[in-house]
Write a protein that holds these residues in place. Structure first.
Motif, short mmCIF file in Angstrom:
data_model
loop_
_atom_site.label_atom_id
_atom_site.label_comp_id
_atom_site.label_asym_id
_atom_site.label_seq_id
_atom_site.Cartn_x
_atom_site.Cartn_y
_atom_site.Cartn_z
N MET A 1 -4.24 13.94 11.32
CA MET A 1 -3.61 12.99 10.52
C MET A 1 -3.63 11.64 10.48
O MET A 1 -4.17 10.39 9.95
N LEU A 2 -3.24 11.19 11.77
CA LEU A 2 -3.02 9.77 12.68
C LEU A 2 -4.06 9.14 12.37
O LEU A 2 -5.29 8.15 11.86
N GLU A 3 -5.88 10.11 13.07
CA GLU A 3 -6.20 9.27 13.44
C GLU A 3 -7.47 9.11 11.79
O GLU A 3 -7.67 8.15 12.02
N LYS A 4 -7.16 9.97 10.68
CA LYS A 4 -7.46 10.29 9.65
C LYS A 4 -7.08 8.89 8.87
O LYS A 4 -7.94 8.16 8.55
N LEU A 5 -5.99 8.94 8.70
CA LEU A 5 -5.21 7.81 8.51
C LEU A 5 -5.93 6.67 8.85
O LEU A 5 -6.33 5.58 7.80
N LEU A 6 -6.05 6.53 10.38
CA LEU A 6 -6.68 4.90 10.71
C LEU A 6 -7.96 4.80 10.25
O LEU A 6 -8.89 3.73 10.04
N GLU A 7 -9.21 5.69 9.99
CA GLU A 7 -10.79 6.02 9.64
C GLU A 7 -10.54 5.05 7.82
O GLU A 7 -11.07 4.39 7.97
N ARG A 8 -9.74 5.88 7.27
CA ARG A 8 -9.32 5.54 5.89
C ARG A 8 -8.92 4.12 5.83
O ARG A 8 -9.40 3.09 4.61
N LEU A 9 -7.73 3.49 6.61
CA LEU A 9 -7.44 1.93 6.14
C LEU A 9 -8.27 1.31 6.89
O LEU A 9 -8.24 0.20 6.56
N SER A 10 -9.25 1.61 7.74
CA SER A 10 -9.95 0.17 8.88
C SER A 10 -11.11 -0.23 7.65
O SER A 10 -11.17 -1.25 7.60
N SER A 11 -11.57 1.04 7.04
CA SER A 11 -12.89 0.81 6.24
C SER A 11 -12.17 -0.43 4.68
O SER A 11 -13.04 -1.68 4.58
N GLY A 12 -10.82 -0.36 4.78
CA GLY A 12 -10.25 -1.91 4.07
C GLY A 12 -9.19 -2.17 4.68
O GLY A 12 -8.20 -3.35 4.34
N LYS A 13 -10.08 -2.62 6.10
CA LYS A 13 -8.98 -3.46 7.03
C LYS A 13 -8.57 -4.86 6.06
O LYS A 13 -7.29 -5.22 6.23
N GLN A 14 -9.13 -6.02 5.89
CA GLN A 14 -9.50 -6.92 4.72
C GLN A 14 -8.39 -7.04 4.35
O GLN A 14 -8.19 -8.48 3.55
N ILE B 1 1.14 -1.20 0.11
CA ILE B 1 -0.04 -0.24 0.18
C ILE B 1 0.54 1.41 -0.06
O ILE B 1 1.88 0.73 0.75
N VAL B 2 -0.07 2.36 -0.44
CA VAL B 2 1.09 3.62 -1.12
C VAL B 2 0.25 4.62 -0.33
O VAL B 2 -1.38 4.00 -0.28
N ALA B 3 0.25 5.40 0.91
CA ALA B 3 -0.43 6.22 1.50
C ALA B 3 0.07 7.80 1.50
O ALA B 3 1.75 8.06 1.30
N LEU B 4 -0.12 8.96 0.53
CA LEU B 4 0.10 10.05 0.28
C LEU B 4 0.47 10.90 1.00
O LEU B 4 -1.15 11.48 1.11
N ILE B 5 0.31 11.48 2.03
CA ILE B 5 -0.29 12.64 2.76
C ILE B 5 0.82 13.71 2.64
O ILE B 5 1.87 13.85 2.64
N ASN B 6 -0.90 14.40 2.95
CA ASN B 6 -0.43 15.94 2.36
C ASN B 6 -0.29 16.53 4.14
O ASN B 6 -1.66 17.07 4.45
#
Length: 214
Positions: A30-43, A15-20
């Motif tokens: 930022m960490l809270e938002k990143l966790l939210e985004r990744l949690s939706s596709g955790k599987q 996975i590549v996460a590009l962060i602004n």
């Protein structure tokens, strides 16, 4: 979308996460938002390697360790790699970008090993038997005689420069070479990737360009 501060995509490595970071008031947001985004596709992300690309000036070493721990626990990723977001080029060396830089004001002696996720500038030498690795560039105001690896996260625009370039081993991204036999130049040189090979160019004008091969 990156307009929201985070853009996530998959590739063959993971996975590549590009962060602004400018889109967030602080690291915690930022960490809270990143966790939210990744949690939706955790599987899909469990057991994958995450490459996080950001302006690392906004993330300190303690925060990097915390981010890794949280992602290991919450998303169960296999590994997390930090990569400097490429910014404006320097006028001195092609491929040098602004970002986190570690300054070392001493010689790196044989048996010592240095690894850093940004650029490394050494005011001194890298002796035989020493190892220096950087995700960005390696600039040495002295001689390189040990092993040096730039762009360890795959950045092929990274460079290695020194007043005297005589490494035991030199690597940029996924390319590796060794110092050729023969007389050593008496002027500063810059090693970079060009046309799929590592080439060494003189920093001074009107000098030859050489190609190092295994």
């Amino acid at each position: 979308m990156l307009d929201e501060g985070i853009f996530i995509k998959g590739n063959k490595e993971g996975i590549v996460a590009l962060i602004n970071m400018d889109k967030f008031k602080d690291f915690d947001e930022m960490l809270e938002k990143l966790l939210e985004r990744l949690s939706s596709g955790k599987q899909f992300y469990t057991g994958a390697t995450l490459t996080l690309i950001a302006d690392l000036r906004h993330i300190n070493d303690k925060q990097m360790r915390r981010l890794k721990d949280v992602l290991f626990d919450e998303i169960m990723i296999k590994d997390c790699i930090f990569q400097e977001k490429e910014e404006k080029e320097s006028k001195t060396f092609t491929g040098v970008y602004e970002g986190r830089t570690k300054f070392i004001r001493k010689t790196v002696r044989g048996g010592q090993s240095i690894n850093y996720l940004g650029n490394i500038v050494i005011i001194g030498d890298i002796n035989n038997g020493a190892e220096v690795s950087a995700a960005g560039n390696i600039i040495v105001l002295g001689s390189i005689k040990g092993q040096v690896r730039a762009g360890i996260n795959g950045n092929k625009k990274s460079v290695i420069a020194a007043f005297s370039l005589q490494p035991e081993l030199l690597s940029i991204a996924d390319l590796i070479t060794i110092s050729p036999e023969g007389d050593k130049p008496t002027y500063p040189e810059v090693a970079k990737i060009k046309d799929g090979e590592i080439v060494v160019e003189p920093y001074l004008p009107n000098k030859y360009i050489s190609t190092w091969r295994d």
